[in-house]
Motif scaffolding. Structure first.
Motif, PDB file in Angstrom:
ATOM      1  N   GLN A 281      18.142  60.000  52.329  1.00  0.00           N
ATOM      2  CA  GLN A 281      19.188  59.781  53.331  1.00  0.00           C
ATOM      3  C   GLN A 281      19.812  61.097  53.787  1.00  0.00           C
ATOM      4  OE1 GLN A 281      22.473  57.370  51.969  1.00  0.00           O
ATOM      5  NE2 GLN A 281      23.467  57.389  53.961  1.00  0.00           N
ATOM      6  N   ILE A 282      20.239  61.925  52.835  1.00  0.00           N
ATOM      7  CA  ILE A 282      20.879  63.190  53.211  1.00  0.00           C
ATOM      8  C   ILE A 282      19.863  64.146  53.846  1.00  0.00           C
ATOM      9  CG2 ILE A 282      20.689  64.410  50.992  1.00  0.00           C
ATOM     10  CD1 ILE A 282      23.593  65.399  51.511  1.00  0.00           C
ATOM     11  N   SER A 283      18.618  64.103  53.403  1.00  0.00           N
ATOM     12  CA  SER A 283      17.575  64.943  54.010  1.00  0.00           C
ATOM     13  C   SER A 283      17.324  64.534  55.458  1.00  0.00           C
ATOM     14  CB  SER A 283      16.274  64.843  53.223  1.00  0.00           C
ATOM     15  OG  SER A 283      16.435  65.387  51.943  1.00  0.00           O
TER      16      SER A 283
ATOM     17  N   ILE B 145      19.053  75.020  50.918  1.00  0.00           N
ATOM     18  CA  ILE B 145      17.892  74.941  51.800  1.00  0.00           C
ATOM     19  C   ILE B 145      17.637  76.306  52.436  1.00  0.00           C
ATOM     20  CG2 ILE B 145      16.861  73.750  53.780  1.00  0.00           C
ATOM     21  CD1 ILE B 145      17.708  71.812  51.561  1.00  0.00           C
ATOM     22  N   ASN B 146      16.388  76.730  52.421  1.00  0.00           N
ATOM     23  CA  ASN B 146      15.990  77.940  53.132  1.00  0.00           C
ATOM     24  C   ASN B 146      15.092  77.492  54.277  1.00  0.00           C
ATOM     25  OD1 ASN B 146      14.570  80.236  54.077  1.00  0.00           O
ATOM     26  ND2 ASN B 146      14.988  81.289  52.152  1.00  0.00           N
ATOM     27  N   PHE B 147      15.677  77.410  55.482  1.00  0.00           N
ATOM     28  CA  PHE B 147      14.930  76.925  56.639  1.00  0.00           C
ATOM     29  C   PHE B 147      13.854  77.904  57.082  1.00  0.00           C
ATOM     30  CE2 PHE B 147      18.897  74.529  56.797  1.00  0.00           C
ATOM     31  CZ  PHE B 147      18.396  73.241  56.899  1.00  0.00           C
TER      32      PHE B 147
ATOM     33  N   ASN C  50      20.039  65.784  57.494  1.00  0.00           N
ATOM     34  CA  ASN C  50      19.952  67.238  57.621  1.00  0.00           C
ATOM     35  C   ASN C  50      18.860  67.679  58.594  1.00  0.00           C
ATOM     36  OD1 ASN C  50      21.283  69.615  56.977  1.00  0.00           O
ATOM     37  ND2 ASN C  50      19.757  70.176  55.454  1.00  0.00           N
ATOM     38  N   THR C  51      17.933  66.807  58.935  1.00  0.00           N
ATOM     39  CA  THR C  51      16.970  67.164  59.973  1.00  0.00           C
ATOM     40  C   THR C  51      17.684  67.330  61.311  1.00  0.00           C
ATOM     41  OG1 THR C  51      16.403  64.859  60.474  1.00  0.00           O
ATOM     42  CG2 THR C  51      15.032  66.006  58.837  1.00  0.00           C
ATOM     43  N   VAL C  52      18.814  66.653  61.466  1.00  0.00           N
ATOM     44  CA  VAL C  52      19.631  66.779  62.675  1.00  0.00           C
ATOM     45  C   VAL C  52      20.582  67.970  62.539  1.00  0.00           C
ATOM     46  CG1 VAL C  52      21.408  65.679  64.096  1.00  0.00           C
ATOM     47  CG2 VAL C  52      19.489  64.322  63.201  1.00  0.00           C
ATOM     48  N   HIS C  53      21.272  68.058  61.390  1.00  0.00           N
ATOM     49  CA  HIS C  53      22.315  69.067  61.206  1.00  0.00           C
ATOM     50  C   HIS C  53      21.788  70.467  60.897  1.00  0.00           C
ATOM     51  CE1 HIS C  53      25.759  66.456  61.478  1.00  0.00           C
ATOM     52  NE2 HIS C  53      25.286  65.661  60.547  1.00  0.00           N
TER      53      HIS C  53
END
Length: 131
Positions: free
Chosen positions: A85-87, A111-113, A90-93
């Motif tokens: 859910q949080i992942s 997270i290291n994007f 986070n794809t949006v945020h």
């Protein structure tokens, strides 16, 4: 029973999940120096054409999102679906720090994007104005 939400400046019904959220707001402020003025609860986002709400967003002084939190009631076990859910949110945020808690069990993830990696960390960092 109600609890005063210091961020929204109103009384809310004290649900078990709200109890966890309010404790974390005060804990992050008192023990990690995150400014309440940079916290936002129930932040809206659109995912797959559906309106969703993240439990807590924290920004830095530059207006960049730096922490995303998902809270569950103490009776709700933290599972892989909670992290999913949080992942998904986070794809949006695209926020570098994640917090998941039911008030009893707490998990922190960095997270290291750039590298496309993540790591679980033992604690959240203290707020830094330059973050």
């Amino acid at each position: 029973m109600y609890v005063f939400d210091i961020l929204r400046k109103k009384n809310l019904i004290l649900t078990p999940e709200e109890w966890v959220r309010q404790h974390w707001i005060h804990c992050l402020h008192a023990h990690k120096s995150y400014p309440m003025s940079l916290m936002k609860t129930e932040g809206g986002l659109i995912m797959n054409d559906l309106q969703k709400r993240s439990d807590l967003l924290i920004y830095n002084n530059h207006g960049e999102k730096i922490l995303l939190a998902e809270f569950k009631a103490p009776s709700v076990k933290i599972t892989s679906s909670t992290f999913e859910q949080i992942s998904n949110y986070n794809t949006v945020h695209k926020i570098p720090l994640l917090l998941v808690s039911n008030g009893i069990d707490h998990y922190y993830c960095k997270i290291n994007f750039n590298l496309g990696t993540y790591e679980f960390i033992s604690d959240l960092p203290i707020y830094n104005k330059q973050t």
